[in-house]
Design an enzyme around this catalytic site. Structure first.
Site, PDB file in Angstrom:
ATOM      1  CD  GLU A  10      25.507 -13.509  27.760  1.00  0.00           C
ATOM      2  OE1 GLU A  10      25.703 -12.303  27.515  1.00  0.00           O
ATOM      3  OE2 GLU A  10      25.421 -13.953  28.919  1.00  0.00           O
ATOM      4  CG  ASN A  35      32.923  -7.822  28.603  1.00  0.00           C
ATOM      5  OD1 ASN A  35      33.125  -7.501  29.773  1.00  0.00           O
ATOM      6  ND2 ASN A  35      31.727  -7.727  28.054  1.00  0.00           N
ATOM      7  CD  GLU A  62      26.134  -4.929  32.103  1.00  0.00           C
ATOM      8  OE1 GLU A  62      25.443  -5.842  31.583  1.00  0.00           O
ATOM      9  OE2 GLU A  62      27.302  -4.710  31.793  1.00  0.00           O
ATOM     10  CB  CYS A  90      26.716  -8.258  28.604  1.00  0.00           C
ATOM     11  SG  CYS A  90      27.009  -6.489  28.849  1.00  0.00           S
ATOM     12  CB  SER A 150      27.781 -15.029  34.226  1.00  0.00           C
ATOM     13  OG  SER A 150      28.052 -15.486  35.535  1.00  0.00           O
ATOM     14  CB  VAL A 151      22.452 -14.643  34.708  1.00  0.00           C
ATOM     15  CG1 VAL A 151      21.229 -14.871  35.595  1.00  0.00           C
ATOM     16  CG2 VAL A 151      22.140 -13.613  33.626  1.00  0.00           C
ATOM     17  N   PRO A 152      24.415 -16.317  36.615  1.00  0.00           N
ATOM     18  CG  PRO A 152      24.838 -18.460  35.776  1.00  0.00           C
ATOM     19  CD  PRO A 152      24.781 -17.022  35.360  1.00  0.00           C
ATOM     20  CB  THR A 153      28.750 -14.808  38.823  1.00  0.00           C
ATOM     21  OG1 THR A 153      29.381 -15.936  38.209  1.00  0.00           O
ATOM     22  CG2 THR A 153      29.696 -14.227  39.854  1.00  0.00           C
ATOM     23  CD  GLU A 159      27.867  -0.519  35.639  1.00  0.00           C
ATOM     24  OE1 GLU A 159      28.667  -0.444  36.593  1.00  0.00           O
ATOM     25  OE2 GLU A 159      28.034  -1.230  34.640  1.00  0.00           O
ATOM     26  CE  LYS A 199      36.769 -10.833  42.053  1.00  0.00           C
ATOM     27  NZ  LYS A 199      37.401 -11.418  40.825  1.00  0.00           N
TER      28      LYS A 199
END
Length: 508
Positions: free
Chosen positions: A405, A171, A268, A302, A247-250, A482, A194
């Site tokens: 989300e 994003n 984040e 986010c 994302s939260v899962p990643t 951050e 990356k």
């Protein structure tokens, strides 16, 4: 500006049809772009505005990741020995180059991501300001002197970590690369970055900027790829830290991988943030804040305040005005000055967001406007990933659109009656990235903010992220921060040194 449909820049080859494809390599290490000789895995990347192929992404495997990290290690040995003032001079030169190339970078970001040119320029500005800010802090790394008995003393040293890995989201591709690299470099580290495979194009521009500014070859490298490449980076034994936005899962998977090597992480992650509008709010500002909290970057932010709680006495006026303003948002070619909403980032993501709207209707929410595919009049844009911004009314706390989300231009509006009630409902989420309050009552504003379980909060505004201020979340929305001075602590480590000025007092 007439749009970039025919511009040739950054290796973009324009055809008579208006399509264009990037040919230049997008991987970067050892001071230059790198074309992988034997590509085992590549995939097409699409331009959101047109649906045309923008480039073919070459995924980095173990050999390429090793090369990038070895290059970063060599640069780190040189960079970490430089005085903070010398590092600052190089970083300020990088910021100057970004300013000079502002329009070029912004236009390429639009092609890369789909956001409007107006927003893309602000993203480039944020990247530049972040580098300038941390250049100013590069000289501030300092320790502490502690006097001990008998003339002995101790002191602390704040030292760099080594090679840090940054993993970006799609994003804010260019801005995130700067937000992660600037504090890392200011502290004396190197970084291998990356980007998201969905938006791989502009991170390499930042690598070129740093190289032109005079950093050692390999100090900021870019490796392209998906989950497998990210895994290689997180598990590499020579990586000292991982910073991830996504994302939260990643984020949970990255934390698990980093834990195996006892590596610190900055995460984040996502949010489902509340925006609370009390009945005494200035209506015009509250509506502006709600629009900024939901429709920046096509709603793909986010920290967005997608759960808009409006006190019942103000609800009807608020809905009337927010719907009127939402319907007036100009959708179309993101490279045109008058456009305020471009396409979503990809076809699968567009379908996902539209699916959330359909599910909301099934569960009883009322669509006041938008939530449908949008087809621009320009025939070159008809395969792009557009939708009309959506306002949902009659939402309840247990609806999917309120719990999950969505990451798209969908505002869920909920009525409330009392302060105690809205606080309980606002905090009823596993995430805690951001929160906002609109009210003229200063005491209530601070009282409510104190009780909101979120890391980045706003009073009478929303989605304001100056680089001088820390940004990050509570609960499942992340770890670390951050921006702001505190970020220097997350990219450095503390060494304690005890100096004995007398004889050793031994028990043996």
């Amino acid at each position: 500006m007439a749009g970039l449909r025919g511009v040739v820049a950054f290796g973009i080859r324009s055809a008579c049809s208006g399509s264009r494809e990037i040919r230049d390599p997008l991987n970067f290490w050892c001071g230059g772009r790198v074309r992988i000789e034997h590509v085992k895995n590549s995939e097409p990347v699409y331009e959101p505005a047109t649906g045309h192929v923008l480039c073919h992404l070459e995924h980095c495997g173990p050999p390429e990741v090793d090369q990038a990290i070895k290059s970063a290690q060599a640069a780190f040995r040189q960079w970490s020995k430089m005085a903070g003032m010398d590092r600052a001079r190089v970083m300020l030169e990088a910021a100057r180059i970004i300013q000079a190339r502002r329009e070029e970078i912004a236009e390429i970001e639009v092609v890369n991501n789909g956001k409007s040119i107006t927003e893309a320029r602000l993203d480039v500005d944020s990247a530049r300001l972040c580098i300038e800010y941390f250049a100013g802090l590069a000289c501030s790394l300092a320790g502490q002197h502690v006097q001990l008995p008998g003339g002995s003393f101790a002191y602390t040293r704040r030292e760099p970590l080594g090679v840090c890995v940054g993993i970006g989201a799609w994003n804010y591709p260019f801005q995130i690369a700067a937000w992660k690299s600037a504090p890392a470099l200011a502290c004396g580290n190197a970084m291998v970055f990356k980007p998201s495979p969905v938006t791989p194009v502009t991170a390499v521009l930042l690598a070129e900027v740093y190289a032109q500014a005079g950093v050692p070859e390999g100090l900021f490298n870019v490796v392209q790829g998906g989950q497998d490449t990210g895994t290689l980076l997180c598990q590499h034994p020579d990586v000292a830290k991982v910073s991830f936005t996504g994302s939260v899962p990643t984020g949970k998977k990255i934390m698990e991988m980093a834990a195996s090597g006892v590596k610190p992480v900055t995460l984040e992650l996502g949010g489902k943030s509340p925006l609370i509008i009390f009945e005494d709010s200035d209506l015009e500002n509250a509506v502006r804040g709600a629009l900024m909290a939901n429709f920046l970057s096509q709603g793909q932010v986010c920290s967005n305040g997608t759960r808009v709680f409006v006190q019942r006495a103000l609800l009807a006026q608020f809905l009337e005005e927010v719907v009127r303003r939402t319907k007036a948002i100009q959708i179309g070619d993101p490279l045109l000055e008058q456009t305020r909403m471009g396409p979503l980032v990809s076809r699968p993501h567009l379908d996902k967001v539209l699916g959330y709207v359909a599910q909301a209707k099934k569960e009883g929410a009322r669509v006041l406007c938008g939530g449908e595919p949008f087809v621009p009049a320009d025939p070159k844009l008809r395969e792009g990933y557009y939708m009309s911004p959506c306002v949902l009314d009659d939402c309840t706390d247990n609806m999917t659109c309120v719990r999950e989300e969505i990451f798209g231009p969908v505002m869920s509006v909920l009525a409330f009656d009392t302060e105690a009630e809205v606080l309980q409902r606002a905090n009823d989420t596993s995430m805690g990235l951001a929160a906002g309050v609109f009210t003229k009552d200063v005491k209530r504003a601070h009282r409510v903010i104190e009780q909101l379980q979120a890391g980045s909060c706003f009073i009478n505004n929303y989605n304001i992220t100056p680089v001088e201020v820390p940004f990050g979340g509570y609960k499942a929305s992340g770890i670390g921060r951050e921006n702001g001075q505190v970020t220097m602590e997350f990219y450095s480590q503390l060494k304690t040194v005890v100096v004995e000025m007398g004889d050793v007092d031994s028990l043996f």
